[in-house]
Design a protein around this motif. Structure first.
Motif, mmCIF file in Angstrom:
data_model
loop_
_atom_site.group_PDB
_atom_site.id
_atom_site.type_symbol
_atom_site.label_atom_id
_atom_site.label_comp_id
_atom_site.label_asym_id
_atom_site.label_seq_id
_atom_site.Cartn_x
_atom_site.Cartn_y
_atom_site.Cartn_z
ATOM 1 N N PRO A 70 0.841 -1.212 0.000
ATOM 2 C CA PRO A 70 0.000 0.000 0.000
ATOM 3 C C PRO A 70 0.875 1.260 0.000
ATOM 4 O O PRO A 70 2.004 1.250 0.478
ATOM 5 C CB PRO A 70 -0.789 -0.111 1.305
ATOM 6 C CG PRO A 70 0.044 -0.971 2.186
ATOM 7 C CD PRO A 70 0.777 -1.918 1.274
ATOM 8 N N THR A 71 0.283 2.329 -0.515
ATOM 9 C CA THR A 71 0.990 3.611 -0.481
ATOM 10 C C THR A 71 0.954 4.135 0.948
ATOM 11 O O THR A 71 0.242 3.602 1.805
ATOM 12 C CB THR A 71 0.322 4.634 -1.416
ATOM 13 O OG1 THR A 71 -1.008 4.871 -0.943
ATOM 14 C CG2 THR A 71 0.298 4.125 -2.847
ATOM 15 N N GLU A 73 -0.369 6.891 2.036
ATOM 16 C CA GLU A 73 -1.717 7.400 2.349
ATOM 17 C C GLU A 73 -2.673 6.249 2.660
ATOM 18 O O GLU A 73 -3.486 6.338 3.585
ATOM 19 C CB GLU A 73 -2.257 8.234 1.187
ATOM 20 C CG GLU A 73 -1.520 9.545 0.956
ATOM 21 C CD GLU A 73 -0.206 9.363 0.206
ATOM 22 O OE1 GLU A 73 -0.061 8.362 -0.543
ATOM 23 O OE2 GLU A 73 0.694 10.197 0.399
ATOM 24 N N GLU A 74 -2.606 5.160 1.877
ATOM 25 C CA GLU A 74 -3.464 4.002 2.135
ATOM 26 C C GLU A 74 -3.144 3.385 3.496
ATOM 27 O O GLU A 74 -4.066 3.002 4.240
ATOM 28 C CB GLU A 74 -3.277 2.955 1.044
ATOM 29 C CG GLU A 74 -3.861 3.332 -0.294
ATOM 30 C CD GLU A 74 -3.519 2.320 -1.372
ATOM 31 O OE1 GLU A 74 -4.311 2.232 -2.330
ATOM 32 O OE2 GLU A 74 -2.485 1.642 -1.264
ATOM 33 N N GLN A 77 -4.601 5.609 6.212
ATOM 34 C CA GLN A 77 -6.059 5.497 6.247
ATOM 35 C C GLN A 77 -6.491 4.160 6.865
ATOM 36 O O GLN A 77 -7.404 4.127 7.704
ATOM 37 C CB GLN A 77 -6.622 5.624 4.834
ATOM 38 C CG GLN A 77 -8.135 5.632 4.782
ATOM 39 C CD GLN A 77 -8.644 5.784 3.358
ATOM 40 O OE1 GLN A 77 -7.880 5.755 2.407
ATOM 41 N NE2 GLN A 77 -9.948 5.934 3.222
ATOM 42 N N LEU A 78 -5.844 3.079 6.489
ATOM 43 C CA LEU A 78 -6.193 1.773 7.047
ATOM 44 C C LEU A 78 -5.866 1.692 8.536
ATOM 45 O O LEU A 78 -6.602 1.063 9.307
ATOM 46 C CB LEU A 78 -5.473 0.666 6.277
ATOM 47 C CG LEU A 78 -5.947 0.450 4.832
ATOM 48 C CD1 LEU A 78 -5.049 -0.534 4.118
ATOM 49 C CD2 LEU A 78 -7.389 -0.019 4.807
#
Length: 112
Positions: A70-71, A73-74, A77-78
């Motif tokens: 994941p990036t 940002e991902e 967020q997660l």
């Protein structure tokens, strides 16, 4: 002169087999059943070879290269979603614990 016999090969064509080759194949010494048993019972426990460990590391690295990471940002967020769900479940379970504590205190207070 010895007579040649033919046999089928994988491709379906015949190949000549000479009697010398057959004689060599028949002269292989056969092991007795007792020798096989003695050898199988005296086996040492299997040990991992250093090459097996190197192969495992190489294969693991190869699999990790295939992973879609994941990036940033991902991932952030997660992480927020996981923390939110964790706190919500903690609050819910804490409330249910408090509620059942009061309910049982009331029930046992009536019977004592």
């Amino acid at each position: 002169m010895a007579k040649k016999r033919s046999r089928k090969t994988k491709g379906g064509a015949s190949a000549a087999v000479t009697p010398k080759k057959e004689a060599r194949a028949e002269k292989k010494p056969k092991k007795s059943a007792s020798a096989k048993t003695a050898k199988s019972t005296a086996k040492a426990p299997a040990r991992k070879h250093p090459k097996a460990i190197q192969r495992w590391i190489r294969e693991t690295r190869g699999e990790l290269r295939k992973v879609t990471w994941p990036t940033r940002e991902e991932a952030i967020q997660l992480t927020k979603v996981v923390l939110l769900v964790t706190f919500a479940m903690s609050a819910f379970l804490g409330f249910m614990d408090w509620l059942f504590n009061k309910l049982f205190a009331l029930l046992f207070g009536l019977f004592s």
